[in-house]
Scaffold this active site. Sequence first.
Site, PDB file in Angstrom:
ATOM      1  N   LYS A   1       2.052  -3.815 -23.577  1.00 27.72           N
ATOM      2  CA  LYS A   1       3.108  -4.312 -24.474  1.00 27.72           C
ATOM      3  C   LYS A   1       2.604  -5.435 -25.395  1.00 27.72           C
ATOM      4  CE  LYS A   1       6.922  -3.088 -21.339  1.00 27.72           C
ATOM      5  NZ  LYS A   1       8.163  -3.568 -20.674  1.00 27.72           N
TER       6      LYS A   1
ATOM      7  N   TYR B   1      13.638   3.609 -25.384  1.00 25.83           N
ATOM      8  CA  TYR B   1      14.432   2.851 -24.415  1.00 25.83           C
ATOM      9  C   TYR B   1      15.922   3.216 -24.488  1.00 25.83           C
ATOM     10  CZ  TYR B   1      10.592  -0.155 -22.863  1.00 25.83           C
ATOM     11  OH  TYR B   1       9.433  -0.639 -22.290  1.00 25.83           O
TER      12      TYR B   1
ATOM     13  N   PHE C   1      20.435  -6.594 -23.047  1.00 23.54           N
ATOM     14  CA  PHE C   1      19.118  -6.988 -23.564  1.00 23.54           C
ATOM     15  C   PHE C   1      18.506  -5.942 -24.490  1.00 23.54           C
ATOM     16  CE2 PHE C   1      18.406  -5.107 -19.305  1.00 23.54           C
ATOM     17  CZ  PHE C   1      17.515  -4.084 -19.608  1.00 23.54           C
TER      18      PHE C   1
ATOM     19  N   ARG D   1       2.974   2.368 -10.877  1.00 27.22           N
ATOM     20  CA  ARG D   1       4.094   1.447 -10.599  1.00 27.22           C
ATOM     21  C   ARG D   1       3.643   0.357  -9.627  1.00 27.22           C
ATOM     22  NH1 ARG D   1       8.505   1.580 -13.972  1.00 27.22           N
ATOM     23  NH2 ARG D   1       9.527   0.399 -12.331  1.00 27.22           N
TER      24      ARG D   1
ATOM     25  N   THR E   1       9.518  -5.427 -12.150  1.00 31.64           N
ATOM     26  CA  THR E   1       9.932  -5.698 -13.535  1.00 31.64           C
ATOM     27  C   THR E   1       9.941  -7.193 -13.822  1.00 31.64           C
ATOM     28  OG1 THR E   1      11.359  -3.751 -13.370  1.00 31.64           O
ATOM     29  CG2 THR E   1      11.742  -5.233 -15.232  1.00 31.64           C
TER      30      THR E   1
ATOM     31  N   ASN F   1       6.810  -8.396 -20.144  1.00 34.21           N
ATOM     32  CA  ASN F   1       6.177  -8.197 -18.835  1.00 34.21           C
ATOM     33  C   ASN F   1       4.942  -7.286 -18.917  1.00 34.21           C
ATOM     34  OD1 ASN F   1       7.503  -5.811 -19.219  1.00 34.21           O
ATOM     35  ND2 ASN F   1       8.843  -5.979 -17.431  1.00 34.21           N
TER      36      ASN F   1
ATOM     37  N   HIS G   1       4.380  -1.131 -19.456  1.00 30.35           N
ATOM     38  CA  HIS G   1       5.393  -0.128 -19.101  1.00 30.35           C
ATOM     39  C   HIS G   1       4.702   0.969 -18.314  1.00 30.35           C
ATOM     40  CE1 HIS G   1       8.431   3.043 -19.441  1.00 30.35           C
ATOM     41  NE2 HIS G   1       7.406   3.848 -19.685  1.00 30.35           N
TER      42      HIS G   1
ATOM     43  N   GLU H   1       7.729  11.218 -21.832  1.00 34.19           N
ATOM     44  CA  GLU H   1       7.162  10.071 -22.557  1.00 34.19           C
ATOM     45  C   GLU H   1       5.781  10.398 -23.123  1.00 34.19           C
ATOM     46  OE1 GLU H   1       7.452   6.841 -19.703  1.00 34.19           O
ATOM     47  OE2 GLU H   1       9.635   6.812 -19.842  1.00 34.19           O
TER      48      GLU H   1
HETATM   49  P1  GDP Z   1      10.541  -1.196 -15.744  1.00 37.61           P
HETATM   50  O1  GDP Z   1      10.648   0.276 -15.443  1.00 37.61           O
HETATM   51  O2  GDP Z   1       9.974  -1.999 -14.601  1.00 37.61           O
HETATM   52  O3  GDP Z   1       9.831  -1.490 -17.037  1.00 37.61           O
HETATM   53  O4  GDP Z   1      12.043  -1.759 -15.901  1.00 37.61           O
HETATM   54  P2  GDP Z   1      13.371  -1.175 -16.619  1.00 37.61           P
HETATM   55  O5  GDP Z   1      13.215   0.271 -16.962  1.00 37.61           O
HETATM   56  O6  GDP Z   1      14.516  -1.590 -15.771  1.00 37.61           O
HETATM   57  O7  GDP Z   1      13.458  -2.035 -17.957  1.00 37.61           O
HETATM   58  C1  GDP Z   1      12.725  -1.674 -19.096  1.00 37.61           C
HETATM   59  C2  GDP Z   1      12.210  -2.931 -19.764  1.00 37.61           C
HETATM   60  O8  GDP Z   1      13.318  -3.686 -20.258  1.00 37.61           O
HETATM   61  C3  GDP Z   1      11.489  -3.916 -18.836  1.00 37.61           C
HETATM   62  O9  GDP Z   1      10.142  -3.599 -18.582  1.00 37.61           O
HETATM   63  C4  GDP Z   1      11.624  -5.211 -19.603  1.00 37.61           C
HETATM   64  O10 GDP Z   1      10.680  -5.283 -20.684  1.00 37.61           O
HETATM   65  C5  GDP Z   1      13.040  -5.078 -20.169  1.00 37.61           C
HETATM   66  N1  GDP Z   1      14.051  -5.681 -19.281  1.00 37.61           N
HETATM   67  C6  GDP Z   1      14.480  -5.213 -18.078  1.00 37.61           C
HETATM   68  N2  GDP Z   1      15.429  -6.006 -17.547  1.00 37.61           N
HETATM   69  C7  GDP Z   1      15.612  -7.009 -18.451  1.00 37.61           C
HETATM   70  C8  GDP Z   1      16.475  -8.157 -18.502  1.00 37.61           C
HETATM   71  O11 GDP Z   1      17.276  -8.412 -17.596  1.00 37.61           O
HETATM   72  N3  GDP Z   1      16.377  -8.947 -19.625  1.00 37.61           N
HETATM   73  C9  GDP Z   1      15.502  -8.678 -20.635  1.00 37.61           C
HETATM   74  N4  GDP Z   1      15.458  -9.512 -21.700  1.00 37.61           N
HETATM   75  N5  GDP Z   1      14.686  -7.611 -20.632  1.00 37.61           N
HETATM   76  C10 GDP Z   1      14.725  -6.792 -19.553  1.00 37.61           C
END
Ligand code: GDP
Length: 140
Positions: free
Chosen positions: A11, A51, A59, A87, A93, A114, A117, A128
């Site tokens: 990222k 997304y 968010f 993972r 996350t 973070n 992805h 994807e």
């Molecule tokens: P991942 O599969 O671990 O990447 O997590 P998710 O699919 O739940 O979320 C996708 C992405 O959205 C995450 O990797 C973060 O970059 C972002 N994200 C997730 N939860 C939050 C949150 O609570 N706040 C913000 N600002 N970004 C978030």
Amino acid sequence: MAEERTFSIIKPDATRRNLTGQINAMLEDAGLRIVAQKRIRMTTGQAEEFYGVHRERPFFNDLVAFMTSGPVVVQVLEGEDAVAANRKVMGATNPAEADEGTIRKRFAESIEANSVHGSDSRENAAIEIAYFFSGTEIVG
Ligand code: GDP
């Protein structure tokens, strides 16, 4: 255990800090092979579609702005149980909850920025990968 492919993104927070090589080394140390890779600047439309599952989340707009804020490196990773292996090496996350030795524990700046992805299932990995790569760009 089966040989499979997953989709990965390094990222903008990580490309900004010049961490592509260090993250790739952690992926390779986890047994994953980088069988396709390119550095791109995601468009707003691509980030919104990628997304889309998070469209209703508070968010979402911030996430799209973040993912388009700088270059990303999109990748196809191959290996035994690649989805789960990726993972695991990514970590949780939220970096505050990520295990020691994971990419997010080591490099993530926040729950949003973070660093990486990774697909959460084989099915999503296939979708994807096809969104960002043509078959001829993947060399296993
Ligand atoms: P991942 O599969 O671990 O990447 O997590 P998710 O699919 O739940 O979320 C996708 C992405 O959205 C995450 O990797 C973060 O970059 C972002 N994200 C997730 N939860 C939050 C949150 O609570 N706040 C913000 N600002 N970004 C978030």
